[in-house]
Design a protein around this motif. Structure first.
Motif, PDB file in Angstrom:
ATOM      1  N   PRO A  61      -2.691 -16.157  10.995  1.00  0.00           N
ATOM      2  CA  PRO A  61      -2.259 -14.903  11.620  1.00  0.00           C
ATOM      3  C   PRO A  61      -1.634 -13.947  10.597  1.00  0.00           C
ATOM      4  O   PRO A  61      -1.541 -14.272   9.401  1.00  0.00           O
ATOM      5  N   GLY A  62      -1.168 -12.819  11.100  1.00  0.00           N
ATOM      6  CA  GLY A  62      -0.430 -11.881  10.239  1.00  0.00           C
ATOM      7  C   GLY A  62      -1.157 -10.567  10.045  1.00  0.00           C
ATOM      8  O   GLY A  62      -2.174 -10.519   9.347  1.00  0.00           O
ATOM      9  N   HIS A  63      -0.615  -9.478  10.679  1.00  0.00           N
ATOM     10  CA  HIS A  63      -1.231  -8.162  10.483  1.00  0.00           C
ATOM     11  C   HIS A  63      -0.164  -7.081  10.278  1.00  0.00           C
ATOM     12  O   HIS A  63      -0.376  -5.934  10.649  1.00  0.00           O
ATOM     13  N   GLU A  64       0.943  -7.495   9.708  1.00  0.00           N
ATOM     14  CA  GLU A  64       1.969  -6.525   9.296  1.00  0.00           C
ATOM     15  C   GLU A  64       2.268  -6.837   7.830  1.00  0.00           C
ATOM     16  O   GLU A  64       3.281  -7.416   7.485  1.00  0.00           O
ATOM     17  N   ILE A  65       1.306  -6.442   6.982  1.00  0.00           N
ATOM     18  CA  ILE A  65       1.274  -6.919   5.601  1.00  0.00           C
ATOM     19  C   ILE A  65       1.759  -5.840   4.642  1.00  0.00           C
ATOM     20  O   ILE A  65       1.285  -4.703   4.696  1.00  0.00           O
ATOM     21  N   VAL A  66       2.692  -6.207   3.760  1.00  0.00           N
ATOM     22  CA  VAL A  66       3.002  -5.305   2.650  1.00  0.00           C
ATOM     23  C   VAL A  66       2.947  -6.095   1.348  1.00  0.00           C
ATOM     24  O   VAL A  66       3.205  -7.295   1.304  1.00  0.00           O
ATOM     25  N   GLY A  67       2.563  -5.396   0.298  1.00  0.00           N
ATOM     26  CA  GLY A  67       2.452  -6.067  -0.982  1.00  0.00           C
ATOM     27  C   GLY A  67       2.215  -5.068  -2.095  1.00  0.00           C
ATOM     28  O   GLY A  67       2.374  -3.857  -1.916  1.00  0.00           O
ATOM     29  N   LYS A  68       1.865  -5.624  -3.257  1.00  0.00           N
ATOM     30  CA  LYS A  68       1.588  -4.793  -4.435  1.00  0.00           C
ATOM     31  C   LYS A  68       0.118  -4.943  -4.803  1.00  0.00           C
ATOM     32  O   LYS A  68      -0.437  -6.051  -4.754  1.00  0.00           O
ATOM     33  N   VAL A  69      -0.479  -3.840  -5.205  1.00  0.00           N
ATOM     34  CA  VAL A  69      -1.866  -3.883  -5.658  1.00  0.00           C
ATOM     35  C   VAL A  69      -1.934  -4.707  -6.953  1.00  0.00           C
ATOM     36  O   VAL A  69      -1.199  -4.446  -7.910  1.00  0.00           O
ATOM     37  N   ALA A  70      -2.821  -5.715  -6.931  1.00  0.00           N
ATOM     38  CA  ALA A  70      -2.998  -6.557  -8.127  1.00  0.00           C
ATOM     39  C   ALA A  70      -4.200  -6.079  -8.959  1.00  0.00           C
ATOM     40  O   ALA A  70      -4.177  -6.163 -10.186  1.00  0.00           O
ATOM     41  N   ALA A  71      -5.238  -5.578  -8.279  1.00  0.00           N
ATOM     42  CA  ALA A  71      -6.442  -5.099  -8.981  1.00  0.00           C
ATOM     43  C   ALA A  71      -7.232  -4.214  -8.041  1.00  0.00           C
ATOM     44  O   ALA A  71      -7.111  -4.338  -6.814  1.00  0.00           O
ATOM     45  N   VAL A  72      -8.035  -3.311  -8.616  1.00  0.00           N
ATOM     46  CA  VAL A  72      -8.884  -2.455  -7.776  1.00  0.00           C
ATOM     47  C   VAL A  72     -10.308  -2.456  -8.317  1.00  0.00           C
ATOM     48  O   VAL A  72     -10.530  -2.646  -9.521  1.00  0.00           O
ATOM     49  N   GLY A  73     -11.279  -2.235  -7.406  1.00  0.00           N
ATOM     50  CA  GLY A  73     -12.672  -2.132  -7.812  1.00  0.00           C
ATOM     51  C   GLY A  73     -12.952  -0.801  -8.503  1.00  0.00           C
ATOM     52  O   GLY A  73     -12.135   0.123  -8.447  1.00  0.00           O
ATOM     53  N   GLY A  74     -14.138  -0.700  -9.122  1.00  0.00           N
ATOM     54  CA  GLY A  74     -14.479   0.473  -9.934  1.00  0.00           C
ATOM     55  C   GLY A  74     -14.549   1.774  -9.152  1.00  0.00           C
ATOM     56  O   GLY A  74     -14.355   2.854  -9.710  1.00  0.00           O
ATOM     57  N   ALA A  75     -14.816   1.709  -7.843  1.00  0.00           N
ATOM     58  CA  ALA A  75     -14.958   2.936  -7.042  1.00  0.00           C
ATOM     59  C   ALA A  75     -13.664   3.312  -6.318  1.00  0.00           C
ATOM     60  O   ALA A  75     -13.655   4.211  -5.488  1.00  0.00           O
ATOM     61  N   VAL A  76     -12.576   2.617  -6.635  1.00  0.00           N
ATOM     62  CA  VAL A  76     -11.296   2.905  -5.958  1.00  0.00           C
ATOM     63  C   VAL A  76     -10.530   3.931  -6.781  1.00  0.00           C
ATOM     64  O   VAL A  76     -10.246   3.706  -7.965  1.00  0.00           O
ATOM     65  N   SER A  77     -10.217   5.065  -6.146  1.00  0.00           N
ATOM     66  CA  SER A  77      -9.519   6.106  -6.905  1.00  0.00           C
ATOM     67  C   SER A  77      -8.082   6.313  -6.447  1.00  0.00           C
ATOM     68  O   SER A  77      -7.246   6.797  -7.209  1.00  0.00           O
ATOM     69  N   ASP A  78      -7.769   5.935  -5.202  1.00  0.00           N
ATOM     70  CA  ASP A  78      -6.451   6.274  -4.647  1.00  0.00           C
ATOM     71  C   ASP A  78      -5.364   5.243  -4.927  1.00  0.00           C
ATOM     72  O   ASP A  78      -4.200   5.495  -4.628  1.00  0.00           O
ATOM     73  N   PHE A  79      -5.738   4.077  -5.405  1.00  0.00           N
ATOM     74  CA  PHE A  79      -4.743   3.021  -5.611  1.00  0.00           C
ATOM     75  C   PHE A  79      -4.834   2.483  -7.029  1.00  0.00           C
ATOM     76  O   PHE A  79      -5.916   2.414  -7.606  1.00  0.00           O
ATOM     77  N   ARG A  80      -3.656   2.101  -7.547  1.00  0.00           N
ATOM     78  CA  ARG A  80      -3.604   1.527  -8.894  1.00  0.00           C
ATOM     79  C   ARG A  80      -2.783   0.248  -8.870  1.00  0.00           C
ATOM     80  O   ARG A  80      -1.880   0.109  -8.030  1.00  0.00           O
ATOM     81  N   PRO A  81      -3.047  -0.664  -9.801  1.00  0.00           N
ATOM     82  CA  PRO A  81      -2.235  -1.884  -9.841  1.00  0.00           C
ATOM     83  C   PRO A  81      -0.746  -1.534  -9.881  1.00  0.00           C
ATOM     84  O   PRO A  81      -0.335  -0.599 -10.571  1.00  0.00           O
ATOM     85  N   GLY A  82       0.031  -2.275  -9.088  1.00  0.00           N
ATOM     86  CA  GLY A  82       1.472  -2.040  -9.033  1.00  0.00           C
ATOM     87  C   GLY A  82       1.903  -1.193  -7.851  1.00  0.00           C
ATOM     88  O   GLY A  82       3.082  -1.197  -7.487  1.00  0.00           O
ATOM     89  N   ASP A  83       0.949  -0.460  -7.220  1.00  0.00           N
ATOM     90  CA  ASP A  83       1.318   0.372  -6.069  1.00  0.00           C
ATOM     91  C   ASP A  83       1.803  -0.499  -4.906  1.00  0.00           C
ATOM     92  O   ASP A  83       1.276  -1.591  -4.674  1.00  0.00           O
ATOM     93  N   SER A  84       2.781   0.026  -4.138  1.00  0.00           N
ATOM     94  CA  SER A  84       3.202  -0.625  -2.889  1.00  0.00           C
ATOM     95  C   SER A  84       2.273  -0.180  -1.779  1.00  0.00           C
ATOM     96  O   SER A  84       2.110   1.026  -1.549  1.00  0.00           O
ATOM     97  N   VAL A  85       1.676  -1.152  -1.094  1.00  0.00           N
ATOM     98  CA  VAL A  85       0.685  -0.812  -0.064  1.00  0.00           C
ATOM     99  C   VAL A  85       0.880  -1.683   1.176  1.00  0.00           C
ATOM    100  O   VAL A  85       1.555  -2.718   1.135  1.00  0.00           O
TER     101      VAL A  85
END
Ligand code: NAP
Ligand code: ZN
Ligand code: ZN
Length: 351
Positions: A61-85
């Protein structure tokens, strides 16, 4: 595939325990998130116990998730590693149907929910936030303000949007009298939002010992719903009632409190159906009984931005992952103050 670990319900009856599983390797549009905190929603308990009859085990279960971006795919422009999401109840949808085009993806017939939902990427079911990491399409990742406490932000991803959305949909604001029924995870966020929108707000509770907290959280008055005299003081006096109760109960005692043309919106999804309401209560005052399901991604971001601006977060009790079964027991007794949030640093790596 990514080796992941978390806690799962293996069947409806035994306590949740450690579980190892695989997540997809992040694709070009994906965001890999290291999970820091996950809120505990009553929907998690309903599904872990198969109370809605649709659970596929093992279920994480679990759908109230917060964390830090660890990695992004090549087409991701809005998020960077380290962001709080954040990630809420949905991780994908078709994007082309009328509901998706209307930014109401939660109603999309092909919406993919964060757990217990068929996952086209793996051929299995989706696994939720009681886990160390998650891979999510960028369009379903929410931006969080670094100004807010991250653990207390987690419940906004479901309890927050589920109460914000109907209050906005029925345009609640100054001059309205609003009732919130049930002071749990959803109810306490409903109180905060109704107050922030300028409404006069009354909390209905079955727990007299929550009175002082309700007032601190924004209630102008508190009514113990088991007291018929206290209930009768509010006959025909509400514009809108948001009912968050997680168990079947008599709806008529609240419908009678609505003014002419008043609306009661149900968001609780109990295991057993409510007794059918007396339609005379609806017809003779043109009252409406409505429902609402979480909120779309655009509105969830709007809600998070509103909370950041106003400094609104959830009142939480931080628990270790191993404390989840006790938390469920307390939730069943309405002993929630006012949202359990799991500290994922306490989740031991799988051996
Ligand atoms: P929760 O934290 O357990 O709170 C539920 C509250 O309901 C309790 O604290 C209690 O408040 C009241 N209550 C419980 N049993 C009751 C009973 N027998 N009679 C009257 N009141 C009772 O639960 P939650 O996480 O807020 O979730 C509430 C419900 O909403 C659940 O059914 C959940 O599945 C559903 N939900 C729906 C959506 C949606 O999109 N529609 C989203 C999330 C959750 P008092 O002590 O104040 O009486
Ligand atoms: Zn939820
Ligand atoms: Zn769609």
């Amino acid at each position: 595939m990514l080796k992941s670990y978390g806690y799962a319900a293996y069947n409806p009856l035994t306590p949740l325990r450690a579980f190892q599983f695989e997540r997809r390797e992040p694709g070009p549009r994906d965001v890999l998130i290291d999970i820091l905190y996950c809120g505990v929603c009553h929907s998690d308990l309903h599904q872990a116990r198969n109370e809605w009859n649709g659970s596929s085990f093992p279920i994480v279960p679990g759908h109230e998730i917060v964390g830090k971006v660890a990695a992004v795919g090549g087409a991701v422009s809005d998020f960077r590693p380290g962001d709080s999401v954040g990630v809420g109840c949905m991780v994908d949808a078709c994007r082309t149907c009328p509901d998706c085009l209307d930014h109401q993806e939660q109603f999309c017939e092909n919406a993919v929910f964060t757990y217990n939902s068929p996952d086209a990427h793996t051929g299995k079911m989706t696994y939720g936030g009681y886990s160390n990491q998650i891979v999510v399409d960028q369009d379903f990742v929410l931006r969080l303000s670094p100004a807010l406490d991250l653990a207390a932000t987690a419940p906004l991803l479901c309890a927050g949007i589920t109460t914000y959305s109907p209050l906005r949909r029925w345009r609640i604001g100054a001059g309205h009298r609003v009732g919130i029924v049930g002071l749990g995870g959803l109810g306490h966020m409903g109180l905060k939002f109704a107050k922030a929108f300028g409404a006069e707000t009354v909390l209905f509770t079955t727990s007299p010992d929550k009175t002082a907290d309700a007032k601190r959280l924004g209630a102008d008055d508190v009514v113990v719903s088991k007291d018929p005299q206290a209930m009768s003081r509010y006959l025909k006096r509400f514009d809108f009632i948001l009912n968050t109760v997680a168990a079947a109960h008599d709806l008529d005692q609240y419908l009678a409190l609505l003014k002419r043309d008043g609306v009661m919106c149900l968001v609780g999804v109990p295991e057993k159906p409510h007794p059918a309401p007396n339609i005379g209560n609806l017809i003779f005052q043109r009252r409406a009984l409505a429902g609402s399901l979480i909120g779309g991604i655009r509105e969830t971001q709007e809600m998070l931005d509103f909370c950041a601006e106003r400094g609104i977060v959830s009142d939480i009790e931080l628990i270790p992952m191993a404390g989840i079964n006790d938390a469920y027991q307390r939730m069943l007794k309405s002993d929630v103050k006012y949202r359990f949030v799991i500290d994922m640093a306490t989740l031991a790596p799988a051996r």
